[in-house]
Design a protein around this motif. Structure first.
Motif, mmCIF file in Angstrom:
data_model
loop_
_atom_site.group_PDB
_atom_site.id
_atom_site.type_symbol
_atom_site.label_atom_id
_atom_site.label_comp_id
_atom_site.label_asym_id
_atom_site.label_seq_id
_atom_site.Cartn_x
_atom_site.Cartn_y
_atom_site.Cartn_z
ATOM 1 N N SER A 1 68.660 97.668 33.738
ATOM 2 C CA SER A 1 68.243 96.288 33.617
ATOM 3 C C SER A 1 69.201 95.393 32.704
ATOM 4 C CB SER A 1 66.846 96.256 32.972
ATOM 5 O OG SER A 1 65.879 96.714 34.220
ATOM 6 N N ALA A 2 69.591 95.994 31.643
ATOM 7 C CA ALA A 2 70.419 95.206 30.722
ATOM 8 C C ALA A 2 71.715 95.055 31.398
ATOM 9 C CB ALA A 2 70.638 95.840 29.429
ATOM 10 N N CYS A 3 72.526 96.085 31.947
ATOM 11 C CA CYS A 3 73.568 95.718 32.690
ATOM 12 C C CYS A 3 73.543 94.803 33.574
ATOM 13 C CB CYS A 3 74.143 97.010 33.296
ATOM 14 S SG CYS A 3 75.592 96.859 34.200
ATOM 15 N N ARG A 4 72.523 94.635 34.605
ATOM 16 C CA ARG A 4 72.264 93.793 35.711
ATOM 17 C C ARG A 4 72.290 92.374 35.031
ATOM 18 N NH1 ARG A 4 67.826 91.457 37.235
ATOM 19 N NH2 ARG A 4 66.661 93.151 36.260
ATOM 20 N N LEU A 5 71.143 92.088 33.967
ATOM 21 C CA LEU A 5 71.282 90.918 33.186
ATOM 22 C C LEU A 5 72.486 90.400 32.594
ATOM 23 C CD1 LEU A 5 67.542 91.478 31.558
ATOM 24 C CD2 LEU A 5 68.185 90.501 33.592
ATOM 25 N N LEU A 6 73.247 91.191 31.944
ATOM 26 C CA LEU A 6 74.651 90.919 31.358
ATOM 27 C C LEU A 6 75.227 90.277 32.539
ATOM 28 C CD1 LEU A 6 76.054 90.085 28.638
ATOM 29 C CD2 LEU A 6 76.915 92.512 29.051
ATOM 30 N N SER A 7 75.427 90.949 33.793
ATOM 31 C CA SER A 7 76.344 90.630 34.546
ATOM 32 C C SER A 7 75.961 89.312 35.269
ATOM 33 C CB SER A 7 76.397 91.755 35.823
ATOM 34 O OG SER A 7 77.147 91.248 36.854
ATOM 35 N N VAL A 8 74.584 88.964 35.380
ATOM 36 C CA VAL A 8 74.290 87.663 35.838
ATOM 37 C C VAL A 8 74.683 86.577 34.836
ATOM 38 C CG1 VAL A 8 72.376 86.082 36.217
ATOM 39 C CG2 VAL A 8 72.598 88.635 37.290
ATOM 40 N N MET A 9 74.355 86.850 33.406
ATOM 41 C CA MET A 9 74.627 85.840 32.447
ATOM 42 C C MET A 9 76.105 85.553 32.348
ATOM 43 S SD MET A 9 73.699 86.203 28.238
ATOM 44 C CE MET A 9 72.501 87.460 28.691
ATOM 45 N N ASP B 1 81.282 90.395 32.214
ATOM 46 C CA ASP B 1 81.179 91.606 31.336
ATOM 47 C C ASP B 1 80.308 92.676 31.976
ATOM 48 O OD1 ASP B 1 82.803 90.688 29.328
ATOM 49 O OD2 ASP B 1 81.328 89.326 28.599
ATOM 50 N N GLU B 2 80.557 93.991 31.497
ATOM 51 C CA GLU B 2 79.606 95.051 31.799
ATOM 52 C C GLU B 2 78.976 95.748 30.745
ATOM 53 O OE1 GLU B 2 79.837 99.310 34.674
ATOM 54 O OE2 GLU B 2 81.430 97.783 34.640
ATOM 55 N N LEU B 3 77.738 95.851 30.683
ATOM 56 C CA LEU B 3 77.154 96.316 29.559
ATOM 57 C C LEU B 3 76.597 97.736 30.068
ATOM 58 C CD1 LEU B 3 75.789 96.305 26.594
ATOM 59 C CD2 LEU B 3 73.901 95.214 27.680
ATOM 60 N N SER B 4 76.582 98.812 28.962
ATOM 61 C CA SER B 4 76.170 100.199 29.162
ATOM 62 C C SER B 4 75.633 100.723 27.788
ATOM 63 C CB SER B 4 77.328 101.143 29.597
ATOM 64 O OG SER B 4 76.830 102.372 29.880
ATOM 65 N N LEU B 5 74.337 101.322 27.893
ATOM 66 C CA LEU B 5 73.710 101.787 27.101
ATOM 67 C C LEU B 5 73.569 103.214 27.283
ATOM 68 C CD1 LEU B 5 70.787 99.139 26.957
ATOM 69 C CD2 LEU B 5 73.045 99.306 25.661
ATOM 70 N N SER B 6 73.809 104.174 26.122
ATOM 71 C CA SER B 6 73.684 105.740 26.495
ATOM 72 C C SER B 6 72.960 106.314 24.877
ATOM 73 C CB SER B 6 75.085 106.498 26.661
ATOM 74 O OG SER B 6 75.751 106.176 25.625
ATOM 75 N N PHE B 7 72.224 107.489 25.286
ATOM 76 C CA PHE B 7 71.664 108.212 24.391
ATOM 77 C C PHE B 7 72.423 109.212 23.744
ATOM 78 C CE2 PHE B 7 68.396 111.742 23.407
ATOM 79 C CZ PHE B 7 68.121 111.082 22.375
ATOM 80 N N LYS B 8 72.629 108.978 22.397
ATOM 81 C CA LYS B 8 73.412 109.923 21.281
ATOM 82 C C LYS B 8 72.582 110.888 20.663
ATOM 83 C CE LYS B 8 77.198 108.435 23.128
ATOM 84 N NZ LYS B 8 78.098 109.558 23.987
ATOM 85 N N ASN C 1 82.377 96.563 28.826
ATOM 86 C CA ASN C 1 83.441 96.807 29.305
ATOM 87 C C ASN C 1 84.369 98.179 29.021
ATOM 88 O OD1 ASN C 1 83.056 94.269 30.567
ATOM 89 N ND2 ASN C 1 84.225 93.340 29.179
ATOM 90 N N GLY C 2 83.310 99.064 28.651
ATOM 91 C CA GLY C 2 83.767 100.573 28.527
ATOM 92 C C GLY C 2 84.278 100.830 26.919
ATOM 93 N N ILE C 3 84.146 99.654 26.151
ATOM 94 C CA ILE C 3 84.453 99.984 24.738
ATOM 95 C C ILE C 3 83.244 99.712 23.718
ATOM 96 C CG2 ILE C 3 86.891 99.700 24.955
ATOM 97 C CD1 ILE C 3 86.548 96.748 24.102
ATOM 98 N N SER C 4 83.260 100.220 22.730
ATOM 99 C CA SER C 4 82.408 99.999 21.590
ATOM 100 C C SER C 4 81.964 98.629 21.215
ATOM 101 C CB SER C 4 82.597 100.911 20.405
ATOM 102 O OG SER C 4 81.769 100.440 19.303
ATOM 103 N N ALA C 5 80.733 98.333 21.665
ATOM 104 C CA ALA C 5 80.312 96.798 21.310
ATOM 105 C C ALA C 5 80.437 96.429 19.965
ATOM 106 C CB ALA C 5 79.107 96.397 21.811
ATOM 107 N N ARG D 1 76.171 88.882 20.997
ATOM 108 C CA ARG D 1 75.019 87.940 21.336
ATOM 109 C C ARG D 1 74.564 88.209 22.435
ATOM 110 N NH1 ARG D 1 73.810 84.058 17.496
ATOM 111 N NH2 ARG D 1 75.404 83.953 15.600
ATOM 112 N N SER D 2 75.408 88.117 23.641
ATOM 113 C CA SER D 2 74.961 88.120 24.921
ATOM 114 C C SER D 2 74.451 89.650 25.270
ATOM 115 C CB SER D 2 76.284 87.781 26.094
ATOM 116 O OG SER D 2 76.518 86.573 25.719
ATOM 117 N N ALA D 3 74.960 90.567 24.675
ATOM 118 C CA ALA D 3 74.495 91.969 24.853
ATOM 119 C C ALA D 3 73.156 92.048 24.359
ATOM 120 C CB ALA D 3 75.601 92.899 24.319
ATOM 121 N N VAL D 4 73.059 91.708 23.221
ATOM 122 C CA VAL D 4 71.637 91.824 22.517
ATOM 123 C C VAL D 4 70.460 91.087 23.414
ATOM 124 C CG1 VAL D 4 70.151 91.357 20.310
ATOM 125 C CG2 VAL D 4 72.560 92.231 20.559
#
Length: 367
Positions: free
Chosen positions: A206-214, A219-226, A274-278, A288-291
């Motif tokens: 959902s966050a990736c889709r919303l940031l793309s629209v925004m 910008d492409e957002l990705s979240l992953s579990f560590k 965009n593939g690098i640490s925010a 700000r856009s990512a959050v």
């Protein structure tokens, strides 16, 4: 889900307030330190179970009073409901629809809300603890069982740490005891692992889709579990065994420091743009856009899992956003109920209700 009413007595600077809300946008407006955020705090307490400001019940009691009382009424897909919370001295009373709730865990997961404050804009900049806190609150609203599992995990962790501290001081270490607590801790750690991983995967979509629209696709957002384990498969037994090996292979190191060094207390949610640490490389605008995308996605995930949107609480957020991000937030709020605070009386057009706040008093006007 729609919040229909909020009643409070002797809460913060509010002697007494009895408010009703409309679907759509409800705006609290007034100068700073008048009570706008206090109302939001009282409402969100029913979603989180405690103050989002980290305040104790004593801190939230109006000066000179012995306690406070809060009540909300709300409507969800099952009908109309109420929740109450009262604190007087050492006595706590929680109720749903007039029936007593014995534990805080019984209250969480009934009324669901997404809170967005200026502090959330530092979610990316701060350390893992803030992101874990976000996950704990967000997942609890989707899966009430998470609260019970997390509580059981904390208890097992405390007991295991107590054994390690005792050994650290030179006292006898019962190997059977530390292995037993490691096994128990592994059970609850596996539950948290699976729930956190599943939630982050849904949130990322959902966050990736919303940031793309925004950002118009820039910008492409990705979240992953560590986590500090790497299971070969993602079934509970494999994860539990992986944790158990982790806990039992580092006991000497843990005795040396007197605490558990591994497990869910070290989990993190990695955020990349965009593939690098925010955190390390994204610009302030990208952060700000990512959050903003993550917080809006939190509501989308609640709708996906629970079948309806939560109530959105925006506390003085518009002042932190530029015009483009303001427009994005407001244009995407159809079919959602919003409670928003602002110092500007004309901060937003087309509000269903404007509530003017001064000295803990609320005066409502509807269009």
């Amino acid at each position: 889900m729609v919040l229909t009413g909020f009643f409070c007595e002797n809460f913060r600077n509010i002697e007494k307030a009895d408010l009703t809300f409309d679907e759509g946008v409800n705006l609290f407006c007034g100068n700073n330190a008048q009570g706008k955020t206090n109302a939001v705090e009282g409402i969100y307490l029913f979603a989180r179970g405690k103050s989002f400001r980290g305040a104790s019940d004593k801190d939230m009691t109006r000066f000179g009073e012995k306690g406070f009382r809060l009540k909300i009424t709300y409507r969800d897909k099952s009908g109309d409901h109420s929740l109450e919370y009262a604190c007087f001295g050492n006595e706590r009373r929680r109720m749903k629809d007039g029936y007593r709730l014995e534990k805080i865990t019984e209250m969480i997961g009934n009324f669901r809300a997404v809170l967005f404050t200026p502090d959330d804009l530092s979610m990316i900049k701060d350390g893992p603890e803030m992101r874990r806190n976000f996950l704990n609150v967000a997942i609890s609203q989707c899966y009430p069982i998470y609260v019970r599992r997390f509580s059981a995990f904390k208890h097992a962790l405390e007991e295991r740490n107590c054994v390690l501290k005792t050994a650290n001081k030179g006292f006898f270490l019962d190997q059977n005891e530390i292995f037993a607590w490691s096994k128990t801790l592994s059970e609850y750690a596996a539950d948290l692992y699976l729930l956190r991983k599943q939630y982050i995967e849904k949130l990322s979509v959902s966050a990736c889709r919303l940031l793309s629209v925004m950002t118009g696709g820039k910008d492409e957002l990705s979240l992953s579990f560590k986590s500090d384990i790497s299971p070969e498969t993602f079934d509970k037994e494999s994860i539990k065994e992986c944790y158990y090996r982790k806990f039992t292979s580092g006991i000497d190191r843990e005795i040396a420091v007197g605490t558990t060094l591994f497990g869910p207390s070290h989990d993190d949610m990695e955020i990349t743009v965009n593939g690098i640490s925010a955190r390390n490389f994204a610009s302030q605008g990208q952060q700000r856009s990512a959050v903003l995308a993550i917080k809006c996605a939190e509501g989308e995930v609640i709708r996906e899992i629970c079948g309806e949107y939560p109530v959105f609480l925006f506390d003085d957020v518009l002042s932190e956003l530029d015009e483009g991000r303001k427009k994005y937030v407001l244009s995407g709020m159809e079919q959602k109920q919003i409670l928003m605070t602002s110092c500007e009386t004309d901060a937003i057009r087309n509000t269903e209700q404007t509530i003017r706040v001064e000295g803990g008093r609320y005066v409502s006007s509807r269009r």
